[in-house]
Write an enzyme that holds these catalytic residues in place. Structure first.
Site, PDB file in Angstrom:
ATOM      1  NE  ARG A  49      60.261  51.796 -55.672  1.00 11.57           N
ATOM      2  CZ  ARG A  49      61.119  52.169 -54.736  1.00 11.57           C
ATOM      3  NH1 ARG A  49      62.416  52.145 -54.985  1.00 11.57           N
ATOM      4  NH2 ARG A  49      60.677  52.583 -53.548  1.00 11.57           N
ATOM      5  CD  GLN A  65      68.245  54.670 -53.832  1.00 14.47           C
ATOM      6  OE1 GLN A  65      67.074  54.454 -54.062  1.00 14.47           O
ATOM      7  NE2 GLN A  65      68.911  55.632 -54.421  1.00 14.47           N
ATOM      8  CB  SER A  88      62.111  51.963 -49.509  1.00 12.82           C
ATOM      9  OG  SER A  88      61.930  52.806 -50.614  1.00 12.82           O
ATOM     10  CG  LEU A  89      65.131  48.599 -53.793  1.00 13.51           C
ATOM     11  CD1 LEU A  89      64.640  48.428 -55.213  1.00 13.51           C
ATOM     12  CD2 LEU A  89      66.591  48.970 -53.764  1.00 13.51           C
ATOM     13  CD  GLN A 101      57.642  51.342 -51.400  1.00 16.02           C
ATOM     14  OE1 GLN A 101      58.242  51.937 -52.264  1.00 16.02           O
ATOM     15  NE2 GLN A 101      57.964  50.132 -50.988  1.00 16.02           N
ATOM     16  CG  HIS A 140      59.361  56.794 -49.402  1.00 14.71           C
ATOM     17  ND1 HIS A 140      58.564  55.807 -49.932  1.00 14.71           N
ATOM     18  CD2 HIS A 140      60.634  56.305 -49.432  1.00 14.71           C
ATOM     19  CE1 HIS A 140      59.322  54.765 -50.262  1.00 14.71           C
ATOM     20  NE2 HIS A 140      60.575  55.057 -49.974  1.00 14.71           N
TER      21      HIS A 140
END
Length: 294
Positions: free
Chosen positions: A113, A9, A88-89, A244, A195
Site C-alpha cells: 500500500r 500516518q 486510514s492505515l 478506502q 483519499h
C-alpha cells in the site's frame, strides 16, 4: 463495551518501539521478523533514524502498523476488544487485532500500500490541507465549487476536516475556506493527495494484493472508514479496504456509530494519543486511554 482504535500516518516519532523491543521478547521477535519480511532494517529507522527518514511513506506506514500490532500482542490476555476501528492505515492494524489478517499478511499489504501510494504521489503534484472551524457541508460545497480536483478526505471531528487534491486546487480552496469563515486552512507537509481520486493508480495496485490475500472471520466487528458501520463479513471488509484509498476517512461518523452501538471506553493502540483527542472532541463524555502494559 471496549473499543480499540489504531492510528494512521502522522503518529510516528523517532525511537518508536525501542522500549518494547528491549523489554518484551515477543516484540523483539516480531520486529526482527518484520525486517526479514520487508527486506530492509525498518527497526534501524524507527529506533535510531531521523524524523525525515521516518516520514517516508514506505517507512512510516509499516512502522506505525508494526508499533500498533506489537503493542496489541504484548497486551496478551488483557486485549479483549468488542469492536475495532483504524484511521486510514490504522484499519490494517485493526484487522490484525480482530483476527481478520495475520501479522505477516498485514505487514506485506501495508508495505505494498505504502509503495503504491508513493508511486501515485510521484505521478502528479498533489497535497492535503487541514480546515478548522467550518461545518462539513460548507467544506464540501467549497470543494465542489473549486476548479480542479479537491475533495474532503478526512472527517476527523466536528470542525476539523482535511481536504485533498491537486496543489493549485488546494491553494485556491484554502483561500475560499478562509473567506467562508474557516479559523484556519493550512496546507500540510504530506507527499500527496491521499483519499482522493488521485490515488486511483494505487487503489488498482492494492486491490490485486488484497484480492490475493486470505481474510479470516473477525472476532469482533470493525467500523470501517468508508462505511462507518460495523462490518464482520470478509468480502465486505476487502471491498471497503480497497475503496478506502480513494474515498474519505469518515472517522467522526465511525466513532459516533461505535458510541451509539455501546462503546464506553476507547483504547488507542499505537504511537501517540491523537485519536484519543479526536474521540474527546466527538463526545467528551466517553472515556479514553492508552494501553496499560505490565
Amino acid at each position: 463495551m471496549n473499543a480499540y482504535i489504531f492510528p494512521g500516518q502522522g503518529a510516528q516519532f523517532v525511537g518508536m518501539g525501542l522500549d518494547l523491543y528491549e523489554k518484551y521478547s515477543i516484540a523483539k521477535e516480531m520486529f526482527d521478523q518484520a525486517n526479514e519480511i520487508l527486506g530492509f532494517p525498518i527497526t534501524e529507522t524507527m529506533f535510531n533514524g531521523t524524523a525525515e527518514g521516518l516520514k517516508e511513506t514506505k517507512v512510516t506506514q509499516p512502522a506505525i502498523f508494526l508499533h500498533s500490532v506489537v503493542l496489541s500482542k504484548i497486551m496478551g490476555e488483557s486485549f479483549k476488544p468488542n469492536m475495532v476501528a483504524g484511521h486510514s492505515l490504522g484499519e490494517f492494524s485493526a484487522l490484525v487485532a480482530n483476527g481478520t489478517l495475520n501479522f505477516e499478511d498485514g505487514l506485506q499489504l501495508v508495505s505494498k500500500r505504502a509503495l503504491a501510494m508513493q508511486k501515485a504521489c510521484e505521478l502528479q503534484k498533489s497535497t492535503m490541507a487541514a480546515v478548522l472551524g467550518l461545518d462539513d457541508e460548507t467544506v464540501e460545497k467549497v470543494c465542489a465549487d473549486t476548479p480542479g480536483i479537491v475533495v474532503a478526505a478526512n472527517y476527523n471531528c466536528p470542525g476539523q476536516l482535511v481536504i485533498s487534491g491537486e496543489v493549485e486546487a488546494i491553494n485556491l480552496a484554502c483561500d475560499k475556506m478562509k473567506e467562508a469563515g474557516a479559523r484556519r486552512a493550512l496546507v500540510l507537509p504530506v507527499g500527496g493527495a491521499f483519499h482522493s481520486p488521485l490515488m486511483e493508480p494505487a487503489r488498482e495496485e492494492l486491490a490485486l494484493a488484497i484480492e490475493n490475500t486470505s481474510f479470516a472471520k473477525p472476532s469482533c466487528p470493525i467500523y470501517q472508514n468508508v462505511t462507518t458501520t460495523a462490518v464482520k463479513e470478509e468480502k465486505e471488509i476487502k471491498k471497503n479496504l480497497i475503496s478506502q484509498l480513494t474515498a474519505p476517512v469518515k472517522w467522526a461518523q465511525s466513532v459516533q456509530n461505535m458510541i451509539t452501538d455501546g462503546a464506553t471506553l476507547f483504547t488507542e493502540i499505537g504511537p501517540g494519543k491523537v485519536l484519543q483527542g479526536l474521540v474527546k472532541k466527538i463526545d467528551a463524555s466517553v472515556a479514553t486511554q492508552s494501553p496499560e502494559l505490565e
